[in-house]
Design a protein around this motif. Structure first.
Motif, mmCIF file in Angstrom:
data_model
loop_
_atom_site.group_PDB
_atom_site.id
_atom_site.type_symbol
_atom_site.label_atom_id
_atom_site.label_comp_id
_atom_site.label_asym_id
_atom_site.label_seq_id
_atom_site.Cartn_x
_atom_site.Cartn_y
_atom_site.Cartn_z
ATOM 1 N N THR A 235 -3.655 12.031 -2.486
ATOM 2 C CA THR A 235 -4.464 10.868 -2.146
ATOM 3 C C THR A 235 -3.642 9.948 -1.262
ATOM 4 O OG1 THR A 235 -5.903 9.161 -3.057
ATOM 5 C CG2 THR A 235 -3.831 9.538 -4.191
ATOM 6 N N LEU B 139 0.957 1.210 -9.990
ATOM 7 C CA LEU B 139 1.647 0.853 -8.756
ATOM 8 C C LEU B 139 1.826 -0.633 -8.678
ATOM 9 C CD1 LEU B 139 -0.323 3.170 -6.349
ATOM 10 C CD2 LEU B 139 1.893 3.588 -7.358
ATOM 11 N N ILE C 6 0.841 -1.194 0.000
ATOM 12 C CA ILE C 6 0.000 0.000 0.000
ATOM 13 C C ILE C 6 0.878 1.247 0.000
ATOM 14 C CG2 ILE C 6 -1.691 1.346 1.320
ATOM 15 C CD1 ILE C 6 -2.915 -1.221 2.257
ATOM 16 N N SER D 189 -1.964 -2.085 -9.081
ATOM 17 C CA SER D 189 -3.153 -1.397 -9.582
ATOM 18 C C SER D 189 -2.730 -0.238 -10.468
ATOM 19 C CB SER D 189 -3.990 -0.852 -8.424
ATOM 20 O OG SER D 189 -4.375 -1.886 -7.554
ATOM 21 N N THR D 190 -3.657 0.196 -11.310
ATOM 22 C CA THR D 190 -3.425 1.374 -12.129
ATOM 23 C C THR D 190 -4.433 2.437 -11.723
ATOM 24 O OG1 THR D 190 -2.622 0.047 -13.988
ATOM 25 C CG2 THR D 190 -3.368 2.284 -14.486
ATOM 26 N N TYR D 191 -3.940 3.637 -11.475
ATOM 27 C CA TYR D 191 -4.787 4.758 -11.079
ATOM 28 C C TYR D 191 -4.636 5.856 -12.115
ATOM 29 C CZ TYR D 191 -4.891 2.396 -6.594
ATOM 30 O OH TYR D 191 -5.073 1.465 -5.604
ATOM 31 N N ASP E 224 0.868 7.730 0.889
ATOM 32 C CA ASP E 224 0.571 9.114 0.512
ATOM 33 C C ASP E 224 1.121 9.396 -0.883
ATOM 34 O OD1 ASP E 224 -0.398 11.777 1.123
ATOM 35 O OD2 ASP E 224 1.700 12.366 1.251
ATOM 36 N N LEU F 173 -3.302 3.811 -1.410
ATOM 37 C CA LEU F 173 -3.476 3.194 -2.716
ATOM 38 C C LEU F 173 -2.843 1.801 -2.703
ATOM 39 C CD1 LEU F 173 -2.526 6.179 -5.025
ATOM 40 C CD2 LEU F 173 -4.805 5.448 -4.322
ATOM 41 N N ARG F 174 -3.566 0.832 -3.218
ATOM 42 C CA ARG F 174 -3.065 -0.540 -3.269
ATOM 43 C C ARG F 174 -2.073 -0.707 -4.415
ATOM 44 N NH1 ARG F 174 -5.411 -4.538 -0.713
ATOM 45 N NH2 ARG F 174 -7.287 -4.193 0.502
#
Length: 75
Positions: A43, A75, A27, A50-52, A30, A46-47
């Protein structure tokens, strides 16, 4: 810290996505994005794996440093 500059010279470009390795962590605690306009996106939690997608239109006004419009982060 990562800075995205999608062009690298005459008739050249690179993948616009930014990839961060997390090592043993799963995770991200920040994330702060400073857009070219000076606006910021922040934000947390965030895991990994994954793609954000972050969009400057969703950013807030800021007086931070002035560092294209949409960035994709894997990420």
């Amino acid at each position: 810290f990562a800075e995205q500059i999608p062009t690298r010279g005459f008739e050249s470009s690179v993948d616009p996505r930014i990839h961060f390795g997390l090592g043993k962590d799963s995770i991200v605690t920040d994330v702060k994005i400073i857009w070219p306009s000076g606006r910021t996106t922040r934000t947390a939690a965030l895991r990994g794996d994954s793609t954000y997608v972050f969009d400057e239109r969703d950013a807030t006004d800021s007086t931070d440093m002035n560092w294209s419009r949409t960035k994709s982060v894997q990420l």
